[in-house]
Design a protein around this motif. Structure first.
Motif, mmCIF file in Angstrom:
data_model
loop_
_atom_site.group_PDB
_atom_site.id
_atom_site.type_symbol
_atom_site.label_atom_id
_atom_site.label_comp_id
_atom_site.label_asym_id
_atom_site.label_seq_id
_atom_site.Cartn_x
_atom_site.Cartn_y
_atom_site.Cartn_z
ATOM 1 N N ASP A 205 0.825 -1.215 0.000
ATOM 2 C CA ASP A 205 0.000 0.000 0.000
ATOM 3 C C ASP A 205 0.854 1.259 0.000
ATOM 4 N N GLY A 206 0.654 2.093 -1.025
ATOM 5 C CA GLY A 206 1.283 3.403 -1.076
ATOM 6 C C GLY A 206 2.663 3.451 -1.680
ATOM 7 N N ASP A 207 3.363 2.315 -1.807
ATOM 8 C CA ASP A 207 4.759 2.354 -2.244
ATOM 9 C C ASP A 207 4.924 2.901 -3.663
ATOM 10 N N TRP A 208 4.130 2.404 -4.594
ATOM 11 C CA TRP A 208 4.278 2.836 -5.978
ATOM 12 C C TRP A 208 3.856 4.295 -6.126
ATOM 13 N N ASP A 209 2.788 4.691 -5.466
ATOM 14 C CA ASP A 209 2.360 6.094 -5.538
ATOM 15 C C ASP A 209 3.437 7.014 -4.971
ATOM 16 N N GLY A 210 4.026 6.627 -3.849
ATOM 17 C CA GLY A 210 5.072 7.445 -3.248
ATOM 18 C C GLY A 210 6.289 7.574 -4.144
ATOM 19 N N LEU A 211 6.678 6.471 -4.778
ATOM 20 C CA LEU A 211 7.843 6.501 -5.652
ATOM 21 C C LEU A 211 7.578 7.347 -6.894
ATOM 22 N N ARG A 212 6.373 7.269 -7.405
ATOM 23 C CA ARG A 212 6.036 8.100 -8.577
ATOM 24 C C ARG A 212 6.137 9.583 -8.238
ATOM 25 N N ARG A 213 5.720 9.951 -7.044
ATOM 26 C CA ARG A 213 5.824 11.358 -6.649
ATOM 27 C C ARG A 213 7.285 11.793 -6.548
ATOM 28 N N VAL A 214 8.128 10.907 -6.061
ATOM 29 C CA VAL A 214 9.549 11.222 -5.973
ATOM 30 C C VAL A 214 10.145 11.393 -7.371
ATOM 31 N N PHE A 215 9.789 10.507 -8.293
ATOM 32 C CA PHE A 215 10.279 10.619 -9.664
ATOM 33 C C PHE A 215 9.828 11.939 -10.293
ATOM 34 N N ALA A 216 8.556 12.273 -10.084
ATOM 35 C CA ALA A 216 8.025 13.506 -10.680
ATOM 36 C C ALA A 216 8.746 14.732 -10.116
ATOM 37 N N ALA A 217 8.998 14.735 -8.800
ATOM 38 C CA ALA A 217 9.677 15.872 -8.187
ATOM 39 C C ALA A 217 11.109 16.014 -8.694
ATOM 40 N N ALA A 218 11.730 14.874 -9.030
ATOM 41 C CA ALA A 218 13.105 14.899 -9.532
ATOM 42 C C ALA A 218 13.152 15.129 -11.038
ATOM 43 N N GLY A 219 11.986 15.118 -11.685
ATOM 44 C CA GLY A 219 11.936 15.341 -13.124
ATOM 45 C C GLY A 219 12.493 14.194 -13.933
ATOM 46 N N ILE A 220 12.310 12.961 -13.458
ATOM 47 C CA ILE A 220 12.818 11.801 -14.188
ATOM 48 C C ILE A 220 11.683 10.822 -14.462
ATOM 49 N N ASP A 221 11.902 9.967 -15.429
ATOM 50 C CA ASP A 221 10.915 8.948 -15.794
ATOM 51 C C ASP A 221 11.654 7.639 -16.059
ATOM 52 N N PRO A 222 12.177 7.008 -14.994
ATOM 53 C CA PRO A 222 12.994 5.802 -15.195
ATOM 54 C C PRO A 222 12.145 4.592 -15.565
ATOM 55 N N ARG A 223 12.828 3.571 -16.021
ATOM 56 C CA ARG A 223 12.152 2.301 -16.283
ATOM 57 C C ARG A 223 11.765 1.659 -14.946
ATOM 58 N N VAL A 224 10.589 1.057 -14.912
ATOM 59 C CA VAL A 224 10.086 0.444 -13.684
ATOM 60 C C VAL A 224 9.661 -0.984 -13.986
ATOM 61 N N VAL A 225 10.056 -1.894 -13.123
ATOM 62 C CA VAL A 225 9.594 -3.276 -13.213
ATOM 63 C C VAL A 225 8.874 -3.606 -11.912
ATOM 64 N N TYR A 226 7.933 -4.516 -12.008
ATOM 65 C CA TYR A 226 7.119 -4.870 -10.852
ATOM 66 C C TYR A 226 7.491 -6.261 -10.349
ATOM 67 N N GLY A 227 7.540 -6.380 -9.060
ATOM 68 C CA GLY A 227 7.850 -7.659 -8.447
ATOM 69 C C GLY A 227 7.659 -7.566 -6.956
ATOM 70 N N ASP A 228 8.130 -8.562 -6.234
ATOM 71 C CA ASP A 228 8.014 -8.524 -4.781
ATOM 72 C C ASP A 228 9.383 -8.275 -4.178
ATOM 73 N N TYR A 229 9.377 -7.638 -3.012
ATOM 74 C CA TYR A 229 10.628 -7.239 -2.396
ATOM 75 C C TYR A 229 11.455 -8.424 -1.908
ATOM 76 N N LEU A 230 10.846 -9.598 -1.766
ATOM 77 C CA LEU A 230 11.603 -10.769 -1.351
ATOM 78 C C LEU A 230 12.615 -11.175 -2.423
ATOM 79 N N SER A 231 12.219 -11.034 -3.689
ATOM 80 C CA SER A 231 13.122 -11.402 -4.783
ATOM 81 C C SER A 231 13.961 -10.230 -5.264
ATOM 82 N N ALA A 232 13.646 -9.019 -4.817
ATOM 83 C CA ALA A 232 14.350 -7.840 -5.307
ATOM 84 C C ALA A 232 15.828 -7.881 -4.965
ATOM 85 N N GLY A 233 16.177 -8.389 -3.782
ATOM 86 C CA GLY A 233 17.568 -8.414 -3.365
ATOM 87 C C GLY A 233 18.455 -9.184 -4.327
ATOM 88 N N ASP A 234 17.961 -10.320 -4.791
ATOM 89 C CA ASP A 234 18.748 -11.116 -5.740
ATOM 90 C C ASP A 234 18.963 -10.355 -7.042
#
Length: 320
Positions: A205-234
């Motif tokens: 809840d809220g993670d993607w919305d929060g990150l989008r706001r950070v990207f917008a404030a920084a003026g960037i539009d990076p590539r985004v992939v979706y997954g779960d944080y358990l596998s993100a570390g690998d």
């Protein structure tokens, strides 16, 4: 009851994907179950939209009848277990806790077991803070440790009171150990990571919305992939992605934890308690042991400890 719980989970999470994770099912299995339920009732229960699943008028009618049935069945089972002594102990010596992911949880449970050796302590993990708060309101949990992303307030149901554990916890970023940001030994600006692939878990809840706001404030539009944080570390260690992470996260081979310059992404850490639950001393014990555990993991996390050392002392200044 299984069908009714599935319908409520989809409505509550707004997503078949999130509901499947909550119920411990695969998404295809839940989709198949939903189709069978819709065939049985003779109509479509949810509109599948780009932003999620929303109940149709028929769906709202079914949900209105389903929720009281589930609540009554949950209470019936609880009372039956109390009467039969199957809860591991009699009424009044159970403690039902829940949490979104946090390294503070093991120490929290350890402290509570030591403090309350005769109490049957159960634990429920879920990526959705809103789901856990609803479980508190529905008397399925006594307390839940959750996070609230800035700009994405949680939906706090009636019957739940909140205690603030941390007013603002900065979110860091996990990067490959070979990344220049890891070698620089300093906070990294979001704009410096504009060319990276960012991984985010949209079911939190809220993670993607929060990150989008950070990207917008920084003026960037990076590539985004979706997954779960358990596998993100690998994937981070393999050099494939970077991902936002809690400051208490520990580095690992191939992966470093780095603060974000200016702390643009923050969360509030909260404990949701069932209104009127237990004596005040019991609720205080739950909160105090969590605070002690959080302070322990904050100091043992290298990046967070360094970040804290630049703020006022003693101890984490973000603690209430």
């Amino acid at each position: 009851m299984r069908h009714l719980r599935a319908l409520c989970a989809i409505a509550d999470t707004g997503s078949v994907h999130k509901a499947a994770r909550q119920l411990g099912m695969t998404q295809p299995s839940l989709t198949t179950q939903l189709r069978r339920i819709e065939q049985a009732v003779g109509g479509q229960l949810f509109n599948r939209e780009r932003t999620g699943s929303r109940p149709t008028p028929l769906g709202r009618t079914v949900l209105t009848r389903a929720r009281p049935i589930i609540a009554e069945m949950t209470e019936l089972i609880r009372e039956a277990k109390d009467a039969a002594g199957l809860a591991g102990a009699g009424p009044g010596v159970r403690l039902r806790l829940g949490s979104t992911g946090s390294r503070a949880v093991p120490g929290w449970l350890r402290r509570l077991h030591n403090r309350l050796p005769d109490t049957d302590i159960t634990f429920q993990a879920d990526v959705s803070a809103n789901t856990l708060l609803r479980m508190v309101a529905g008397n399925q949990l006594d307390a839940a440790f959750v996070h609230e992303v800035e700009g994405s307030p949680l939906r706090v149901p009636d019957g739940v009171e909140l205690r603030v554990l941390v007013r603002r916890e900065p979110q860091f970023v996990a990067v490959p150990a070979t990344h220049p940001a890891a070698r620089a030994g300093r906070a990294v600006a979001v704009a410096e990571l504009a060319e990276e692939r960012w991984m985010v878990d949209p079911s939190v809840d809220g993670d993607w919305d929060g990150l989008r706001r950070v990207f917008a404030a920084a003026g960037i539009d990076p590539r985004v992939v979706y997954g779960d944080y358990l596998s993100a570390g690998d994937l981070v260690a393999a050099g494939e992605v970077v991902t936002p992470c809690q400051p208490t996260s520990q580095p690992r081979p191939g992966m470093s934890i780095v603060p974000l310059a200016g702390d643009p992404l923050g969360v509030r850490l909260l404990v949701g308690l069932r209104t009127g639950w237990g004596p005040g001393a019991e609720a205080d014990a739950v909160f105090d042991d969590l605070r002690a555990s959080y302070e322990e993991v904050a100091r043992s996390s290298p990046a967070y400890a360094r970040w804290l050392s630049t703020r006022r002392a003693p101890g984490p200044p973000v603690m209430v």
